[in-house]
Design a protein around this motif. Structure first.
Motif, mmCIF file in Angstrom:
data_model
loop_
_atom_site.group_PDB
_atom_site.id
_atom_site.type_symbol
_atom_site.label_atom_id
_atom_site.label_comp_id
_atom_site.label_asym_id
_atom_site.label_seq_id
_atom_site.Cartn_x
_atom_site.Cartn_y
_atom_site.Cartn_z
ATOM 1 N N TYR A 1 42.249 19.071 -13.980
ATOM 2 C CA TYR A 1 40.846 18.736 -14.208
ATOM 3 C C TYR A 1 40.347 17.692 -13.209
ATOM 4 N N VAL A 2 41.203 16.713 -12.874
ATOM 5 C CA VAL A 2 40.815 15.691 -11.892
ATOM 6 C C VAL A 2 40.583 16.332 -10.528
ATOM 7 N N LEU A 3 41.486 17.236 -10.123
ATOM 8 C CA LEU A 3 41.327 17.912 -8.836
ATOM 9 C C LEU A 3 40.040 18.739 -8.802
ATOM 10 N N ILE A 4 39.742 19.427 -9.903
ATOM 11 C CA ILE A 4 38.517 20.231 -9.966
ATOM 12 C C ILE A 4 37.284 19.328 -9.918
ATOM 13 N N GLY A 5 37.326 18.205 -10.664
ATOM 14 C CA GLY A 5 36.197 17.275 -10.662
ATOM 15 C C GLY A 5 35.960 16.665 -9.290
ATOM 16 N N VAL A 6 37.043 16.209 -8.650
ATOM 17 C CA VAL A 6 36.925 15.626 -7.308
ATOM 18 C C VAL A 6 36.443 16.685 -6.315
ATOM 19 N N GLY A 7 36.999 17.890 -6.423
ATOM 20 C CA GLY A 7 36.599 18.968 -5.520
ATOM 21 C C GLY A 7 35.129 19.312 -5.659
ATOM 22 N N ALA A 8 34.642 19.374 -6.912
ATOM 23 C CA ALA A 8 33.228 19.696 -7.145
ATOM 24 C C ALA A 8 32.325 18.604 -6.573
ATOM 25 N N LEU A 9 32.717 17.332 -6.774
ATOM 26 C CA LEU A 9 31.910 16.218 -6.268
ATOM 27 C C LEU A 9 31.880 16.210 -4.740
ATOM 28 N N VAL A 10 33.055 16.391 -4.117
ATOM 29 C CA VAL A 10 33.125 16.419 -2.651
ATOM 30 C C VAL A 10 32.339 17.610 -2.105
ATOM 31 N N PHE A 11 32.420 18.745 -2.802
ATOM 32 C CA PHE A 11 31.686 19.952 -2.405
ATOM 33 C C PHE A 11 30.177 19.683 -2.404
ATOM 34 N N ILE A 12 29.690 19.036 -3.473
ATOM 35 C CA ILE A 12 28.259 18.722 -3.585
ATOM 36 C C ILE A 12 27.845 17.708 -2.518
ATOM 37 N N VAL A 13 28.710 16.695 -2.299
ATOM 38 C CA VAL A 13 28.418 15.674 -1.284
ATOM 39 C C VAL A 13 28.314 16.312 0.101
ATOM 40 N N GLY A 14 29.258 17.198 0.423
ATOM 41 C CA GLY A 14 29.217 17.879 1.716
ATOM 42 C C GLY A 14 27.971 18.726 1.874
#
Length: 244
Positions: free
Chosen positions: A60-73
């Motif tokens: 869940y942490v990896l998915i949350g971080v990935g989603a946030l980084v994806f949105i930031v990018g």
């Protein structure tokens, strides 16, 4: 003007990389949640340990971080193309948020070091002393799976089972998962895997930890450069608006 144009395209380039990195984190999180052979390993490491996260939490942490980084990018890409001060302002806010989260993860990793090296193996060995040969529960199933997957036995080695009551009751034999080949259906210490599971798992984790640390440092540098570029583009856009 040329400097601003260069900053704009550098920002776009760096954010394309950050955007793709977010997708990689998302994929890793989904893989962790659905890769069955990792479930038992994380479940075993999470027994009676308050610092080692559960298997599901890692995913869940990896998915949350990935989603946030994806949105930031994505914000960075759109903001640099449109030169939107609003989008770039949101981008700067989120990039600082992500970098703060990375700092927290780094501090957590340092905190986890003592737990991983000393408390975790001692906790697992205490739990191993209650390994039930007759009525296996979740711990026994998870440990057996790790034995077979990593070709190991016990935490530091097969001698860890000497403190187990069932080891003596069943004639000094080890769980069948400690041996590749059973002699008359029995796993003897002489035929068992010689290495302890913690040593093998530690080497496995250290290998991937170095890779993750290297990628993390690279991403942090990209984020820092992208942050500077975003501020430059924002300031230039503000100057242009004042000029016109």
């Amino acid at each position: 003007m040329a400097c601003c144009l260069c900053a704009k395209y550098l920002l776009l380039f760096f954010n394309l990389i950050i955007w793709l990195t977010g997708g990689v984190f998302l994929s890793c999180g989904i893989l962790v949640l659905y890769k069955r052979d990792l479930h038992e390993l994380f479940a075993l490491l999470s027994y009676d340990s308050h610092l080692v996260p559960s298997f599901l939490n890692v995913g869940y942490v990896l998915i949350g971080v990935g989603a946030l980084v994806f949105i930031v990018g994505l914000l960075g890409c759109c903001g640099s193309v449109r030169e939107s001060r609003l989008l770039l302002g949101l981008y700067v806010f989120f990039i600082i948020l992500v970098m703060g989260g990375e700092l927290v993860v780094a501090m957590y990793t340092v905190l986890l070091g003592d737990e991983w090296d000393t408390r975790l193996p001692n906790t697992l060995k205490r739990r191993l002393s209650t390994y039930n040969y007759s009525i296996p529960q979740r711990f026994e199933f998870d440990l057996d799976t790790v034995h077979k997957q990593f070709a190991c036995c016990g935490i530091d080695g097969p001698t860890d089972f000497h403190a187990n009551a069932d080891y003596k009751i069943f004639g000094n034999r080890l769980p069948s998962s400690c041996c590749n080949h059973l002699l008359n259906g029995v796993c003897n210490e002489a035929d068992s895997h010689r290495l302890g599971c913690f040593q093998i798992i530690n080497e496995y984790v250290q290998l991937y930890s170095r890779l993750i640390v290297g990628v993390g440092i690279g991403i942090a540098l990209l984020e820092l450069i992208a942050l500077i570029m975003a501020v430059c583009v924002c300031r230039n856009k503000a100057d242009e608006d004042e000029f016109y």
